[in-house]
Design a protein around this motif. Structure first.
Motif, PDB file in Angstrom:
ATOM      1  N   SER A 189      36.888  44.385  34.275  1.00 31.87           N
ATOM      2  CA  SER A 189      36.800  44.069  35.431  1.00 31.87           C
ATOM      3  C   SER A 189      37.932  42.772  35.750  1.00 31.87           C
ATOM      4  CB  SER A 189      35.138  43.630  36.131  1.00 31.87           C
ATOM      5  OG  SER A 189      35.057  45.229  36.534  1.00 31.87           O
ATOM      6  N   SER A 195      29.137  50.489  33.345  1.00 28.96           N
ATOM      7  CA  SER A 195      29.915  49.157  34.439  1.00 28.96           C
ATOM      8  C   SER A 195      31.242  49.394  33.743  1.00 28.96           C
ATOM      9  CB  SER A 195      29.877  47.990  33.104  1.00 28.96           C
ATOM     10  OG  SER A 195      28.350  47.463  33.281  1.00 28.96           O
ATOM     11  N   MET A 196      32.342  50.117  33.909  1.00 28.17           N
ATOM     12  CA  MET A 196      33.212  50.051  33.352  1.00 28.17           C
ATOM     13  C   MET A 196      34.163  51.009  35.165  1.00 28.17           C
ATOM     14  SD  MET A 196      34.885  49.971  30.155  1.00 28.17           S
ATOM     15  CE  MET A 196      35.196  47.812  29.052  1.00 28.17           C
ATOM     16  N   SER A 240      33.351  49.277  38.321  1.00 31.73           N
ATOM     17  CA  SER A 240      33.967  47.977  38.800  1.00 31.73           C
ATOM     18  C   SER A 240      35.165  48.124  40.293  1.00 31.73           C
ATOM     19  CB  SER A 240      35.895  48.597  37.484  1.00 31.73           C
ATOM     20  OG  SER A 240      36.224  47.079  38.028  1.00 31.73           O
ATOM     21  N   CYS A 241      34.575  46.752  40.089  1.00 35.92           N
ATOM     22  CA  CYS A 241      34.633  46.620  41.902  1.00 35.92           C
ATOM     23  C   CYS A 241      36.362  46.613  41.657  1.00 35.92           C
ATOM     24  CB  CYS A 241      34.005  45.330  42.311  1.00 35.92           C
ATOM     25  SG  CYS A 241      34.810  44.221  41.733  1.00 35.92           S
ATOM     26  N   ALA A 242      36.955  46.300  40.848  1.00 31.75           N
ATOM     27  CA  ALA A 242      38.151  46.409  40.384  1.00 31.75           C
ATOM     28  C   ALA A 242      38.673  47.808  40.453  1.00 31.75           C
ATOM     29  CB  ALA A 242      38.770  45.243  39.269  1.00 31.75           C
TER      30      ALA A 242
END
Length: 253
Positions: free
Chosen positions: A187, A218-219, A222-224
Motif C-alpha cells: 500500500s 491486507s493487500m 489496499s486503498c492504493a
C-alpha cells in the motif's frame, strides 16, 4: 524457440538467408512431447513468449533431470526450475551445468540473457525474512530478460529505509512489493509509484497471521490504486507477471 527467435527465423527465410526446408526442420515439432510422466509444452515459448518452467516440488530428481534434458533437446537456451530441493540440485548437477540458489530453491541451466525489457523491475521486501520469495521473483525476472533492482528490508517499521530509495521507486517500470506480517508495504509503495505494483504476501509473521492470509487480505483490500496481488509466497508468479509488463512495448514492434 520463443517468439523473437521465430520472427528472426521467418525474416531470414524472407530475405533468402535460410531455406524454407531448413526453417521447417527448426519449427516442425509437436505441440507437446509426451514423456509418460509429463507432457512437455514445446510451443509455449512461441505462444506466450516464455518457455515452460519446471515446478520442482513434488517431482523426483530423476523426473526433473529428464524434463530439463528434453527442454535442452528442444533448443531451449535457459531452463528455469522452481521449488527445487538441494538433493535434486545435487543430482542434476552430475549431468547438467546447473546453477542453484539455495535461498530461493531455484535452479537455472543456461545463461541469463541480456536484459531487453523496456525498463527496470524493482523487487522490494518488508524484511530480510521475505528474501527467499524475493529472490525467486528476482531470478525469474532476470532469466526472462529484465534488469532487476533489489531493495531488501525496507518495511514500514522503519519508513526512512524505504524513503532513501524514492528515486528507484519512481523510475521503475514495474515494482514487486513482498511482505508478510500485515503486508502494508504494498500500500505504501502503491501510493508512491506511477507504475504497476505487484503485491506478494508471504507466510512470514507471528501467531495469527494464518500462514500469510493476513498479509494477503491486507493487500487485496489496499486503498492504493494500481496494485495487483498474487498468491502467498508466489515469487515466481510475480516475477513472471512483472516481466510480461516490462516487455509490453516489444509487442508493438
Amino acid at each position: 524457440m520463443d517468439k523473437k527467435q521465430l520472427q528472426t527465423l521467418l525474416e531470414q527465410v524472407a530475405n533468402g538467408g535460410v531455406k524454407p526446408e531448413e526453417a521447417l526442420l527448426q519449427i516442425k515439432t509437436e505441440p507437446y512431447k509426451d514423456m509418460g510422466f509429463a507432457k512437455l509444452d514445446t510451443h509455449r515459448g512461441i505462444r506466450q513468449g516464455m518457455a515452460e518452467v519446471i515446478y520442482g516440488a513434488g517431482k523426483t530428481k530423476e523426473q526433473i533431470l529428464k524434463i530439463a534434458q528434453a527442454m535442452l533437446t528442444e533448443q531451449e537456451k535457459t531452463v528455469l526450475i522452481t521449488r527445487m530441493s538441494q538433493e535434486a540440485a545435487d543430482y542434476v548437477k552430475q549431468y547438467l551445468d546447473l546453477k542453484y540458489d539455495e535461498m530461493s530453491r531455484t535452479g537455472r541451466i543456461g545463461k541469463i540473457p541480456t536484459p531487453d525489457g523496456a525498463g527496470k523491475i524493482v523487487i522490494a521486501t518488508g524484511g530480510t525474512s521475505d528474501m527467499p520469495v524475493a529472490e525467486e521473483a528476482a531470478l525469474t525476472a532476470e532469466i526472462y530478460g529484465n534488469e532487476v533492482i533489489r531493495l531488501y528490508d525496507v518495511g514500514v517499521a522503519g519508513m526512512h529505509r524505504l524513503m532513501d530509495h524514492v528515486e528507484e521507486i519512481m523510475s521503475a517500470r514495474v515494482i514487486v512489493a513482498i511482505a508478510g506480517m500485515e503486508g502494508a508495504l504494498a500500500s505504501v509503495i502503491g501510493g508512491m509509484a506511477d507504475c504497476p505494483v505487484i503485491a506478494v504476501p508471504t507466510s512470514v509473521g507471528y501467531g495469527a497471521n494464518f500462514g500469510g492470509l493476513s498479509a494477503l487480505l491486507s493487500m487485496l483490500n489496499s486503498c492504493a490504486s494500481g496494485i495487483s496481488v498474487v498468491n502467498i509466497d508466489n515469487g515466481f508468479g510475480a516475477g513472471y507477471l512483472a516481466s510480461m509488463i516490462n516487455h509490453l512495448d516489444s509487442k508493438k514492434n
